[in-house]
Motif scaffolding. Structure first.
Motif, PDB file in Angstrom:
ATOM      1  N   CYS A  36      51.600  10.577 -33.086  1.00  0.00           N
ATOM      2  CA  CYS A  36      52.503   9.499 -33.476  1.00  0.00           C
ATOM      3  C   CYS A  36      51.695   8.400 -34.138  1.00  0.00           C
ATOM      4  O   CYS A  36      51.208   7.487 -33.469  1.00  0.00           O
ATOM      5  CB  CYS A  36      53.251   8.961 -32.251  1.00  0.00           C
ATOM      6  SG  CYS A  36      54.203  10.231 -31.399  1.00  0.00           S
ATOM      7  N   GLN A  37      51.515   8.473 -35.433  1.00  0.00           N
ATOM      8  CA  GLN A  37      50.709   7.499 -36.135  1.00  0.00           C
ATOM      9  C   GLN A  37      51.598   6.489 -36.848  1.00  0.00           C
ATOM     10  O   GLN A  37      52.532   6.864 -37.548  1.00  0.00           O
ATOM     11  CB  GLN A  37      49.832   8.199 -37.177  1.00  0.00           C
ATOM     12  CG  GLN A  37      48.833   9.177 -36.579  1.00  0.00           C
ATOM     13  CD  GLN A  37      47.880   9.692 -37.621  1.00  0.00           C
ATOM     14  OE1 GLN A  37      47.315   8.912 -38.381  1.00  0.00           O
ATOM     15  NE2 GLN A  37      47.709  10.988 -37.669  1.00  0.00           N
ATOM     16  N   GLY A  53      51.111   0.057 -30.420  1.00  0.00           N
ATOM     17  CA  GLY A  53      50.806   1.339 -31.031  1.00  0.00           C
ATOM     18  C   GLY A  53      50.069   1.187 -32.340  1.00  0.00           C
ATOM     19  O   GLY A  53      49.174   1.971 -32.669  1.00  0.00           O
ATOM     20  N   GLU A  95      44.148   6.731 -32.629  1.00  0.00           N
ATOM     21  CA  GLU A  95      44.977   7.937 -32.658  1.00  0.00           C
ATOM     22  C   GLU A  95      45.004   8.615 -31.295  1.00  0.00           C
ATOM     23  O   GLU A  95      46.053   9.064 -30.830  1.00  0.00           O
ATOM     24  CB  GLU A  95      44.447   8.901 -33.725  1.00  0.00           C
ATOM     25  CG  GLU A  95      45.268  10.181 -33.843  1.00  0.00           C
ATOM     26  CD  GLU A  95      44.763  11.088 -34.953  1.00  0.00           C
ATOM     27  OE1 GLU A  95      45.209  12.247 -34.993  1.00  0.00           O
ATOM     28  OE2 GLU A  95      43.938  10.635 -35.761  1.00  0.00           O
ATOM     29  N   ARG A 115      47.258   6.665 -28.899  1.00  0.00           N
ATOM     30  CA  ARG A 115      48.670   6.896 -29.206  1.00  0.00           C
ATOM     31  C   ARG A 115      49.113   8.272 -28.721  1.00  0.00           C
ATOM     32  O   ARG A 115      50.215   8.426 -28.182  1.00  0.00           O
ATOM     33  CB  ARG A 115      48.930   6.750 -30.714  1.00  0.00           C
ATOM     34  CG  ARG A 115      48.841   5.321 -31.215  1.00  0.00           C
ATOM     35  CD  ARG A 115      49.368   5.203 -32.631  1.00  0.00           C
ATOM     36  NE  ARG A 115      48.542   5.916 -33.596  1.00  0.00           N
ATOM     37  CZ  ARG A 115      47.513   5.384 -34.246  1.00  0.00           C
ATOM     38  NH1 ARG A 115      47.161   4.123 -34.012  1.00  0.00           N
ATOM     39  NH2 ARG A 115      46.837   6.093 -35.128  1.00  0.00           N
ATOM     40  N   PHE A 124      55.359   3.622 -34.627  1.00  0.00           N
ATOM     41  CA  PHE A 124      54.973   4.353 -33.419  1.00  0.00           C
ATOM     42  C   PHE A 124      56.213   4.792 -32.649  1.00  0.00           C
ATOM     43  O   PHE A 124      56.306   5.949 -32.202  1.00  0.00           O
ATOM     44  CB  PHE A 124      54.087   3.452 -32.563  1.00  0.00           C
ATOM     45  CG  PHE A 124      53.617   4.080 -31.278  1.00  0.00           C
ATOM     46  CD1 PHE A 124      52.926   5.282 -31.283  1.00  0.00           C
ATOM     47  CD2 PHE A 124      53.854   3.458 -30.065  1.00  0.00           C
ATOM     48  CE1 PHE A 124      52.482   5.866 -30.090  1.00  0.00           C
ATOM     49  CE2 PHE A 124      53.415   4.021 -28.872  1.00  0.00           C
ATOM     50  CZ  PHE A 124      52.725   5.226 -28.882  1.00  0.00           C
ATOM     51  N   ASP A 166      55.708  -0.764 -30.571  1.00  0.00           N
ATOM     52  CA  ASP A 166      55.290  -0.658 -31.965  1.00  0.00           C
ATOM     53  C   ASP A 166      54.066  -1.532 -32.245  1.00  0.00           C
ATOM     54  O   ASP A 166      53.129  -1.112 -32.935  1.00  0.00           O
ATOM     55  CB  ASP A 166      56.437  -1.067 -32.901  1.00  0.00           C
ATOM     56  CG  ASP A 166      57.427   0.060 -33.118  1.00  0.00           C
ATOM     57  OD1 ASP A 166      57.032   1.233 -32.998  1.00  0.00           O
ATOM     58  OD2 ASP A 166      58.595  -0.235 -33.412  1.00  0.00           O
TER      59      ASP A 166
END
Length: 228
Positions: free
Chosen positions: A3-4, A191, A196, A199, A11, A188
């Motif tokens: 989820c990038q 994130g 990475e 996340r 996010f 968000d």
């Protein structure tokens, strides 16, 4: 799934996409459809209320841990308020539901914590204590977000049963929706600042507790009890 955050996808977009099939299964579950058409057996709803009372006590503790570990004072105040709100819901809303079902809050408290409830709350508490703040946020987020989505969906369809309409209204109202938007916005923000790997780990916690949400309603539908 990673989820990038990007200019096109946040996010939280990635989090929700990962659990969209689970959410659709929740909407199709007979417990939820029974709330809408009024056919849900009272005993299934009673089981839900009892277990939700147990769940919210531990969930409030998890939110209090989130408040203590929050990155700034504003987030601390918000989560502390949510923890108080969870306790208030357990004491007031569930007491009212139990009274309508011919029982009492004391009776609900005396009932054993069910297997799914124990597993769900144990997972959330272990994550908020043992993981990062983002891990803990991801673990508590499905309870906010899925209830808000379910509440909004059910509010649009309503129910012929006044008791079930009251439950739907509690989670479909704008005040609760605004609370959830605040928590999603926090996810968000954090994130976007995370690596990475961070996340991905948080997303796994989010997927796990989203599955527990389905399991919680399913346990109520089956009136789950300990096998021994």
């Amino acid at each position: 799934m990673t989820c990038q955050p990007s200019s096109l996808t946040t996010f939280s977009d990635g989090l929700w996409d990962a659990v969209a099939p689970t959410y659709q299964e929740i909407l199709r579950h007979p417990f939820i459809t029974g709330l809408v058409d009024g056919t849900l057996p009272r005993e299934a709803f009673r089981h839900f209320v009892v277990q939700d009372s147990h769940y919210l006590r531990d969930y409030a503790r998890a939110l209090a841990v989130c408040a203590a570990r929050a990155p700034d004072e504003e987030v601390t105040r918000a989560f502390a308020g949510d923890a108080v709100g969870a306790i208030a819901a357990e004491r007031e809303m569930h007491a009212a539901f139990m009274a309508d079902l011919g029982g009492s809050a004391e009776e609900a408290a005396a009932q054993p914590v069910g297997p799914t409830t124990r597993a769900y709350t144990s997972y959330v508490l272990a994550t908020v204590y043992g993981g990062s703040f983002l891990d803990g946020l991801a673990a508590v987020l499905p309870c906010y977000w899925i209830y808000a989505r379910v509440g909004a969906d059910l509010l649009a369809r309503s129910s012929p049963d006044p008791l079930y309409r009251r439950w739907i209204a509690a989670y479909g109202n704008e005040e609760f929706q605004e609370t959830v938007r605040r928590v999603v916005a926090l996810a968000d923000r954090l994130g976007a600042e995370a690596t990475e790997g961070q996340r991905a780990r948080a997303a796994e916690h989010f997927r796990a507790t989203a599955r527990y949400e389905w399991m919680f309603w399913d346990a109520a539908w089956r009136r789950e009890s300990w096998p021994l």
